[in-house]
Design an enzyme around this catalytic site. Structure first.
Site, PDB file in Angstrom:
ATOM      1  N   ARG A 135       0.817  -1.201   0.000  1.00  0.00           N
ATOM      2  CA  ARG A 135       0.000   0.000   0.000  1.00  0.00           C
ATOM      3  C   ARG A 135       0.858   1.262   0.000  1.00  0.00           C
ATOM      4  O   ARG A 135       0.346   2.363   0.126  1.00  0.00           O
ATOM      5  CB  ARG A 135      -0.926   0.007   1.227  1.00  0.00           C
ATOM      6  CG  ARG A 135      -1.863  -1.185   1.235  1.00  0.00           C
ATOM      7  CD  ARG A 135      -2.677  -1.268   2.497  1.00  0.00           C
ATOM      8  NE  ARG A 135      -3.683  -0.226   2.616  1.00  0.00           N
ATOM      9  CZ  ARG A 135      -4.873  -0.256   2.026  1.00  0.00           C
ATOM     10  NH1 ARG A 135      -5.203  -1.255   1.244  1.00  0.00           N
ATOM     11  NH2 ARG A 135      -5.733   0.713   2.213  1.00  0.00           N
ATOM     12  N   CYS A 183      -4.962  37.496  16.547  1.00  0.00           N
ATOM     13  CA  CYS A 183      -4.553  36.281  17.250  1.00  0.00           C
ATOM     14  C   CYS A 183      -4.441  36.558  18.741  1.00  0.00           C
ATOM     15  O   CYS A 183      -3.625  37.380  19.173  1.00  0.00           O
ATOM     16  CB  CYS A 183      -3.213  35.788  16.709  1.00  0.00           C
ATOM     17  SG  CYS A 183      -2.539  34.448  17.697  1.00  0.00           S
ATOM     18  N   ALA A 186      -8.211  33.706  27.999  1.00  0.00           N
ATOM     19  CA  ALA A 186      -8.646  33.289  29.331  1.00  0.00           C
ATOM     20  C   ALA A 186      -7.501  33.603  30.316  1.00  0.00           C
ATOM     21  O   ALA A 186      -6.378  33.879  29.899  1.00  0.00           O
ATOM     22  CB  ALA A 186      -8.973  31.800  29.310  1.00  0.00           C
ATOM     23  N   ASN A 231      -7.517  27.421  29.010  1.00  0.00           N
ATOM     24  CA  ASN A 231      -8.144  27.294  27.692  1.00  0.00           C
ATOM     25  C   ASN A 231      -9.503  27.990  27.736  1.00  0.00           C
ATOM     26  O   ASN A 231     -10.276  27.795  28.667  1.00  0.00           O
ATOM     27  CB  ASN A 231      -8.318  25.808  27.347  1.00  0.00           C
ATOM     28  CG  ASN A 231      -8.679  25.584  25.891  1.00  0.00           C
ATOM     29  OD1 ASN A 231      -9.583  26.230  25.357  1.00  0.00           O
ATOM     30  ND2 ASN A 231      -7.980  24.678  25.239  1.00  0.00           N
ATOM     31  N   HIS A 257       3.859  35.574  16.327  1.00  0.00           N
ATOM     32  CA  HIS A 257       2.929  34.747  15.570  1.00  0.00           C
ATOM     33  C   HIS A 257       3.611  33.812  14.578  1.00  0.00           C
ATOM     34  O   HIS A 257       3.201  32.659  14.411  1.00  0.00           O
ATOM     35  CB  HIS A 257       1.941  35.651  14.821  1.00  0.00           C
ATOM     36  CG  HIS A 257       0.738  34.917  14.320  1.00  0.00           C
ATOM     37  ND1 HIS A 257      -0.313  34.565  15.147  1.00  0.00           N
ATOM     38  CD2 HIS A 257       0.421  34.433  13.092  1.00  0.00           C
ATOM     39  CE1 HIS A 257      -1.231  33.922  14.455  1.00  0.00           C
ATOM     40  NE2 HIS A 257      -0.818  33.829  13.195  1.00  0.00           N
ATOM     41  N   ASN A 289      -0.763  20.077  19.008  1.00  0.00           N
ATOM     42  CA  ASN A 289      -1.378  19.891  17.696  1.00  0.00           C
ATOM     43  C   ASN A 289      -0.832  20.991  16.789  1.00  0.00           C
ATOM     44  O   ASN A 289      -0.951  22.173  17.105  1.00  0.00           O
ATOM     45  CB  ASN A 289      -2.905  20.031  17.774  1.00  0.00           C
ATOM     46  CG  ASN A 289      -3.563  18.999  18.686  1.00  0.00           C
ATOM     47  OD1 ASN A 289      -2.988  17.956  18.961  1.00  0.00           O
ATOM     48  ND2 ASN A 289      -4.762  19.301  19.159  1.00  0.00           N
ATOM     49  N   HIS A 339       1.560  26.718  19.939  1.00  0.00           N
ATOM     50  CA  HIS A 339       1.137  26.462  21.321  1.00  0.00           C
ATOM     51  C   HIS A 339       1.004  24.966  21.553  1.00  0.00           C
ATOM     52  O   HIS A 339       0.935  24.186  20.604  1.00  0.00           O
ATOM     53  CB  HIS A 339      -0.203  27.151  21.611  1.00  0.00           C
ATOM     54  CG  HIS A 339      -1.374  26.557  20.885  1.00  0.00           C
ATOM     55  ND1 HIS A 339      -1.580  26.733  19.527  1.00  0.00           N
ATOM     56  CD2 HIS A 339      -2.382  25.748  21.299  1.00  0.00           C
ATOM     57  CE1 HIS A 339      -2.677  26.086  19.144  1.00  0.00           C
ATOM     58  NE2 HIS A 339      -3.182  25.468  20.198  1.00  0.00           N
ATOM     59  N   GLN A 345      -0.827  22.067  24.663  1.00  0.00           N
ATOM     60  CA  GLN A 345      -1.927  21.990  25.616  1.00  0.00           C
ATOM     61  C   GLN A 345      -1.638  20.953  26.694  1.00  0.00           C
ATOM     62  O   GLN A 345      -0.864  20.027  26.490  1.00  0.00           O
ATOM     63  CB  GLN A 345      -3.236  21.629  24.893  1.00  0.00           C
ATOM     64  CG  GLN A 345      -3.678  22.683  23.879  1.00  0.00           C
ATOM     65  CD  GLN A 345      -4.946  22.292  23.133  1.00  0.00           C
ATOM     66  OE1 GLN A 345      -6.033  22.262  23.701  1.00  0.00           O
ATOM     67  NE2 GLN A 345      -4.809  21.974  21.865  1.00  0.00           N
ATOM     68  N   PHE A 381     -11.346   0.513   9.483  1.00  0.00           N
ATOM     69  CA  PHE A 381     -10.559  -0.612   9.992  1.00  0.00           C
ATOM     70  C   PHE A 381      -9.910  -0.254  11.322  1.00  0.00           C
ATOM     71  O   PHE A 381      -9.987  -1.010  12.292  1.00  0.00           O
ATOM     72  CB  PHE A 381      -9.491  -1.027   8.977  1.00  0.00           C
ATOM     73  CG  PHE A 381      -8.605  -2.135   9.476  1.00  0.00           C
ATOM     74  CD1 PHE A 381      -9.126  -3.403   9.649  1.00  0.00           C
ATOM     75  CD2 PHE A 381      -7.283  -1.905   9.817  1.00  0.00           C
ATOM     76  CE1 PHE A 381      -8.331  -4.438  10.145  1.00  0.00           C
ATOM     77  CE2 PHE A 381      -6.479  -2.923  10.307  1.00  0.00           C
ATOM     78  CZ  PHE A 381      -7.007  -4.188  10.472  1.00  0.00           C
TER      79      PHE A 381
END
Lengths: 342, 342
Positions: A27, A50, A61, A82, A123, A163, A176, A178, A315
């Site tokens: 594959r 941002c 926050a 967050n 940024h 992420n 950033h 988390q 799968f």
């Protein structure tokens, strides 16, 4: 090293993760042909709106701490709550008796913490643009926050993750990571610890200390090494492992943080260069809070990096097995040979 | 029913899947606002180069059987080999001794089967466009192929699944599903069976038979019902469950296949209408082959449908916990009220 491409499929089991992975080059493209079709970075994105940018702190926050702690405007790292937390710090931790519940399930209120680590005030700067000690400072911010969260007796585990890129789950492009502090031990952690304990009791050895394969090695630093694991679930997955047997990430000292920072930076640069700035996740796999290392002689923390190059389908969701089109030996060879300097 | 929206987060555990899920409406849009941003279907895609279309059979890997079995050109369903199989039927099943392996892991050769079920000869027809008995015929094709695969003693489990839409893992848009026959019991199956066994031994009851919540019910047919599970990992996840306690999908008879076909068609139509033709996966969760139902008094098969509306990130990969922004009671209410007729 003989190339693994072209050989028949193989099913491998990790004694660390207790997980089966199918390797199938039928594959695959050639390992060197893997490129992200949807690069993660958007260097031209505007920073004016941002909330993570320097000067926009009032859109965020509440702040938990900043580094340096006495910086007014010139901060390097901020750890904040967050704005859309998955868990809430003001919930009471109440559990329902499973037997009283007609749903054959049980439920807890969503007590916990969900924090954000802003890795840079600028940024357009990525984590890998920072110096080794700059990346090390981010790692030390994780450590400091974990030590704070460990004071809450009902918090059992802190999942640190990053992420990068929308398709890897990032909703903001400003660099950033988390931290989610959970009132439960998550399933991957209990499965991993059970599996490593079983191996330790059978062989007397830590299954991560035993990893010494030159074929799978990518790079080494003084106190860490990076590999493609023998049973990698994802193509070009990387683990960064401390040489010293250590159960908890937050045992990291300043010296090791800079060393790890350099190797993490190198791995992220190599992935970006080889795979066309792919979206990726990294996760720290550590041990539950407030359990002494002596009680976990089989546990060894590590950092896992997963570039997002394939799609999970029915799968994987159905079976919990993964199909990886790139044999780890081939991925390690490609990554070993990527030429980056800093 | 009181809406669950706006309440604090909750952490729920499924005694079926032994999995924790965080429900957090702080991260949600209103349940009725969920729409796929990338609809799966491409009704204008060309069929001229599609190997699954009627007349293009020679572009496919070998056929295993067709329905009707004696059809020459006018077939309704074809079961064929996958041209790019994850596992290979001509491999010898050899295992390495885990103790002899320096990788602290172990490996099997990739023996197994990877088949494709072409659900219709016509490119533009979706599974849910077929009649109830047409969908039933597809289910009976799964059953027939499972019974064939059960003759191979080294095959332990068959994972049946469907990927619809590229972002759900489908590489061809022509309606099809897949079957992977594995020489191992996959982890989700052993975890599910262990968890249901524990519940059965504790309560004397099957945890799936015990699901009787009106709040979670979507629709019912004579012999099946569909729900959003109490601890759904994904927004708008659906389970279709046989009313009769039954351990193996392939016990399905023709009568039940038509009944299930109708309810599956209804659920897919509702998802397509409510969520803007989302990419989705469905998976059949059954029991290992050649284990008699009497040996698995706690096992109850079901079909799981997962629309792909959210992205899995580092938290899910790292912890194995899921964050679901839609409370199941709210998702069930929305799906119950979608008005479709056929």
């Amino acid at each position: 090293m003989a190339s693994a491409s072209g050989r028949g499929p193989e099913i491998r089991k990790s004694t660390v993760l207790n997980r089966w992975v199918i390797f199938s080059s039928a594959r695959a493209r050639r390992p060197s042909d893997f490129k992200s079709k949807s690069p993660a970075a958007n260097p031209n994105s505007t920073s004016s709106l941002c909330p993570f940018c320097l000067g926009n702190e009032h859109h965020c926050a509440p702040e938990i701490f900043r580094i340096p702690s006495d910086a007014t405007s010139g901060w390097k790292i901020r750890v904040i709550e967050n704005l859309f937390p998955a868990l809430q710090r003001d919930q009471q931790l109440l559990s329902q008796d499973p037997d009283s519940d007609s749903h054959s399930c049980f439920a807890l209120s969503g007590f916990g913490f969900h924090d954000v680590v802003i890795e840079t005030p600028i940024h357009s700067v990525h984590l890998w643009d920072l110096s080794s000690s700059g990346v090390g400072d981010v790692l030390l911010a994780y450590k400091k926050r974990i030590e704070q969260l460990a004071c809450y007796e009902s918090i059992k585990y802190v999942q640190v993750f990053k992420n990068h890129g929308a398709s890897a789950g990032a909703s903001l492009s400003h660099s950033h990571s988390q931290m989610v502090a959970l009132p439960i031990i998550p399933p991957t952690v209990s499965i991993r610890l059970d599996s490593m304990k079983e191996c330790f009791e059978r062989t007397g050895k830590c299954s991560i200390c035993e990893i010494q394969s030159q074929e799978l090695l990518i790079n080494e630093s003084d106190q860490f090494f990076s590999i493609v694991p023998f049973s990698a679930s994802f193509p070009f997955e990387i683990w960064i492992i401390p040489r010293d047997h250590s159960s908890h990430f937050h045992e990291l000292d300043e010296n090791k943080a800079v060393d790890l920072g350099g190797l993490l930076k190198l791995m992220l640069l190599k992935l970006a260069k080889q795979l066309n700035d792919p979206p990726f996740n990294f996760m720290i796999h550590t041990s539950p809070l407030r359990v002494a290392p002596e009680q976990l002689p089989y546990s060894h923390w590590f950092l896992q990096i997963v570039p997002q190059l394939t799609v999970l389908g029915g799968f994987e969701i159905g079976s919990g097995c993964y199909i990886n089109p790139v044999f780890p030996e081939d991925a390690a060879k490609v990554l070993r040979e990527v030429n980056v300097t800093f």
